[in-house]
Design a protein around this motif. Structure first.
Motif, PDB file in Angstrom:
ATOM      1  N   CYS A 131      63.879  49.398  52.039  1.00 42.56           N
ATOM      2  CA  CYS A 131      63.717  48.476  53.105  1.00 42.56           C
ATOM      3  C   CYS A 131      63.523  47.228  52.886  1.00 42.56           C
ATOM      4  O   CYS A 131      62.780  46.594  52.130  1.00 42.56           O
ATOM      5  CB  CYS A 131      62.327  49.011  53.789  1.00 42.56           C
ATOM      6  N   PRO A 132      64.488  46.287  53.416  1.00 38.98           N
ATOM      7  CA  PRO A 132      64.523  44.944  53.205  1.00 38.98           C
ATOM      8  C   PRO A 132      63.235  44.314  53.685  1.00 38.98           C
ATOM      9  O   PRO A 132      62.823  43.212  53.162  1.00 38.98           O
ATOM     10  CB  PRO A 132      65.701  44.264  53.893  1.00 38.98           C
ATOM     11  N   TYR A 133      62.310  44.711  54.643  1.00 40.42           N
ATOM     12  CA  TYR A 133      61.277  44.134  55.231  1.00 40.42           C
ATOM     13  C   TYR A 133      60.296  44.301  53.939  1.00 40.42           C
ATOM     14  O   TYR A 133      59.565  43.224  53.944  1.00 40.42           O
ATOM     15  CB  TYR A 133      60.597  44.824  56.343  1.00 40.42           C
ATOM     16  N   ALA A 134      60.124  45.519  53.412  1.00 38.61           N
ATOM     17  CA  ALA A 134      59.026  45.677  52.324  1.00 38.61           C
ATOM     18  C   ALA A 134      59.497  44.792  51.127  1.00 38.61           C
ATOM     19  O   ALA A 134      58.727  44.115  50.319  1.00 38.61           O
ATOM     20  CB  ALA A 134      59.212  47.103  51.905  1.00 38.61           C
ATOM     21  N   CYS A 253      68.663  37.811  59.774  1.00 40.77           N
ATOM     22  CA  CYS A 253      68.337  39.033  59.318  1.00 40.77           C
ATOM     23  C   CYS A 253      68.533  40.187  60.543  1.00 40.77           C
ATOM     24  O   CYS A 253      69.090  40.999  60.306  1.00 40.77           O
ATOM     25  CB  CYS A 253      66.861  39.105  58.898  1.00 40.77           C
ATOM     26  N   SER A 254      67.838  39.760  61.546  1.00 42.33           N
ATOM     27  CA  SER A 254      68.224  40.617  63.028  1.00 42.33           C
ATOM     28  C   SER A 254      69.709  40.913  63.159  1.00 42.33           C
ATOM     29  O   SER A 254      70.132  42.275  63.385  1.00 42.33           O
ATOM     30  CB  SER A 254      67.512  40.003  64.084  1.00 42.33           C
ATOM     31  N   PRO A 255      70.625  40.049  63.174  1.00 45.54           N
ATOM     32  CA  PRO A 255      71.925  39.969  63.406  1.00 45.54           C
ATOM     33  C   PRO A 255      72.671  40.978  62.468  1.00 45.54           C
ATOM     34  O   PRO A 255      73.599  41.924  62.908  1.00 45.54           O
ATOM     35  CB  PRO A 255      72.584  38.859  63.541  1.00 45.54           C
ATOM     36  N   ILE A 279      73.337  31.446  59.427  1.00 48.76           N
ATOM     37  CA  ILE A 279      73.389  30.991  57.969  1.00 48.76           C
ATOM     38  C   ILE A 279      73.765  29.360  57.778  1.00 48.76           C
ATOM     39  O   ILE A 279      73.283  28.852  57.083  1.00 48.76           O
ATOM     40  CB  ILE A 279      74.453  31.969  57.102  1.00 48.76           C
ATOM     41  N   SER A 280      74.666  28.886  58.799  1.00 47.16           N
ATOM     42  CA  SER A 280      74.916  27.668  58.533  1.00 47.16           C
ATOM     43  C   SER A 280      73.776  26.542  58.913  1.00 47.16           C
ATOM     44  O   SER A 280      73.507  25.637  58.217  1.00 47.16           O
ATOM     45  CB  SER A 280      76.089  27.212  59.572  1.00 47.16           C
ATOM     46  N   ALA A 302      61.885  35.029  52.720  1.00 44.51           N
ATOM     47  CA  ALA A 302      61.976  35.731  53.885  1.00 44.51           C
ATOM     48  C   ALA A 302      63.517  36.179  54.277  1.00 44.51           C
ATOM     49  O   ALA A 302      63.750  37.236  54.921  1.00 44.51           O
ATOM     50  CB  ALA A 302      61.592  34.579  55.226  1.00 44.51           C
ATOM     51  N   LEU A 303      64.382  35.454  53.622  1.00 42.60           N
ATOM     52  CA  LEU A 303      65.708  35.588  53.982  1.00 42.60           C
ATOM     53  C   LEU A 303      66.606  36.505  52.842  1.00 42.60           C
ATOM     54  O   LEU A 303      67.466  37.358  53.082  1.00 42.60           O
ATOM     55  CB  LEU A 303      66.683  34.434  53.776  1.00 42.60           C
ATOM     56  N   LEU A 304      66.203  36.398  51.404  1.00 44.61           N
ATOM     57  CA  LEU A 304      66.702  37.033  50.354  1.00 44.61           C
ATOM     58  C   LEU A 304      67.047  38.525  50.529  1.00 44.61           C
ATOM     59  O   LEU A 304      68.280  38.946  50.361  1.00 44.61           O
ATOM     60  CB  LEU A 304      66.022  36.719  49.153  1.00 44.61           C
ATOM     61  N   PRO A 305      66.215  39.276  50.997  1.00 40.90           N
ATOM     62  CA  PRO A 305      66.496  40.715  51.148  1.00 40.90           C
ATOM     63  C   PRO A 305      67.829  41.025  51.937  1.00 40.90           C
ATOM     64  O   PRO A 305      68.556  42.122  51.826  1.00 40.90           O
ATOM     65  CB  PRO A 305      65.183  41.445  51.820  1.00 40.90           C
ATOM     66  N   TRP A 306      67.943  40.557  52.994  1.00 44.33           N
ATOM     67  CA  TRP A 306      69.151  40.687  53.960  1.00 44.33           C
ATOM     68  C   TRP A 306      70.328  39.858  53.207  1.00 44.33           C
ATOM     69  O   TRP A 306      71.418  40.317  53.248  1.00 44.33           O
ATOM     70  CB  TRP A 306      68.838  40.029  55.337  1.00 44.33           C
TER      71      TRP A 306
END
Length: 404
Positions: A131-134, A253-255, A279-280, A302-306
């Motif tokens: 899970c990327p959230y975890a 993340c959501s997209p 990202i831009s 917050a961003l790295l997992p995705w």
């Protein structure tokens, strides 16, 4: 360069409050004048002759405002009593900072960990490897390893069963996969979401991935963590970090799930354009190799997992869904390389082939998680609804319940 007396503080025998120019004498006198025993006599005040800084391995953290109105007025007893009590409280707890803001010219408490060790907080960590959230919470825990302890409990998995005919938003009739949730997870977090941190003493829980990053950072720093803070000490910068953590959650993340889950090509392309725009924007807001400067922060974690998992998109949906290495997203790849090179990050990354097998459930449309269900009904991944998107918890008698 700090004065020699300050440079030797790392070997001091008692906690020392470092103050800006002209404040040490006033604070010593204040303690005597207000007869305040909350700030013990074993605490010394040292005048640096300047605003406190960090040098020669002496790590200081701003904790106490000593503005002119407090330090020079003849009627300062109440204000000074409060300040002294806060210093004393911090010394008693072995803290390296106090839980209130200040600015340049403030006093600083140097925590003497050798003489005042803090208890390392312990948690049960209800998580899931995929899970990327975890993953966000895992990054924060590893960032502060040694100043916080946790027991990893794999609390989320998959169960398979044939899809019920007529199931809402169901585009298939073959076997689907539903989340299996451990009893401990449902007890401590009725929504059944990871990450969930459970305090081993009070059994109280902390939920929501972005919240857990901030919580771990605050708890570990209170325990004396020497790692760079994930939340800036400056309150305006801290507010900025929180705003951008939420922004990347929505735009970067959501997209990812829209590209992965949507069945129509137009819908996938729309999600990909939203992702690249996010990202831009993230790249334009960066202030160094990492979002806030020279070390990772709340926004980076917050961003790295995705960001690490973006390789999934071209694998399942085609090369046109790769993040471009040129143009407005070029800097993203430099940032990602810097992030995954960090030891505390590298140790958390799931093996790519194993993750590809797992996430194939989303790409093939057979995953029935809350996030996948939300995307199928036209919502964003960050807008899940517990009632609408909850997968069935109980299965018909005799249904296949093979965990995968």
């Amino acid at each position: 360069m700090l004065p020699s007396s300050v440079q030797s503080l790392s070997e001091a025998k008692r906690p020392t409050v470092i103050v800006g120019a002209g404040s040490a004498r006033v604070l010593r006198e204040a303690r005597a004048r207000v007869h305040d025993r909350a700030c013990p006599s074993g605490v010394d005040f040292l005048d640096t002759g300047r605003a406190p800084i960090c040098a020669n391995g002496v790590r200081t953290t701003a904790v106490l405002s000593t503005t002119t109105s407090v330090t020079t007025s003849s009627s300062f007893s109440n204000s000074m009593r409060t300040s002294l009590q806060r210093v004393g409280s911090a010394c008693a707890q072995g803290l390296g900072r106090l839980p209130f803001p200040c600015s340049a010219g403030s006093a600083v408490l140097l925590r003497q960990s050798s003489t005042q060790p803090s208890k390392v907080p312990k948690f049960q960590y209800l998580s899931a490897w995929f899970c990327p959230y975890a993953h966000r919470c895992t990054l924060a825990l590893e960032h502060h390893r040694g100043f916080i302890e946790w027991e990893w409990v794999e609390a989320l998995g998959w169960e398979s069963r044939p899809s019920a005919v007529g199931e809402e938003h169901d585009q298939r009739t073959e076997e689907h996969f539903y989340h299996w949730k451990s009893p401990d997870l449902l007890r401590h977090n009725p929504s059944g979401l990871v990450p969930t941190l459970v305090d081993t003493q009070s059994q109280r829980s902390v939920v929501e991935s972005l919240v857990t990053i901030q919580f771990v950072d605050e708890v570990a720093r209170a325990a004396g963590s020497t790692a760079p803070p994930l939340l800036p000490l400056d309150l305006i910068e801290r507010a900025r970090a929180r705003v951008w953590a939420d922004a990347v959650n929505r735009s970067c993340c959501s997209p990812y799930y829209g590209v992965l889950v949507k069945a129509d090509e137009e819908g996938r392309r729309e999600s990909m354009q939203a992702l690249l725009k996010g990202i831009s924007t993230f790249c334009k807001e960066m202030r160094g190799p990492f979002f806030s400067g020279t070390s990772p922060s709340l926004v980076d974690y917050a961003l790295l997992p995705w960001a690490y998992r973006y390789y999934v998109l071209p694998h399942y949906k085609g090369p046109e869904y790769a993040v471009p290495r040129e143009g407005e997203t070029a800097r993203f790849h430099d940032w990602l390389a810097a992030m995954v090179a960090l030891p505390q990050v590298a140790s958390t990354l799931p093996e790519k082939d194993r993750y590809l097998e797992h996430v194939g459930k989303y790409a093939r449309g057979s995953a029935r998680s809350k996030v996948a269900n939300a995307v199928r009904r036209g919502a964003q991944a960050h807008d899940i609804d517990d009632d609408v998107d909850e997968a069935v918890e109980k299965f018909k008698q005799g249904a296949n319940r093979a965990k995968v």
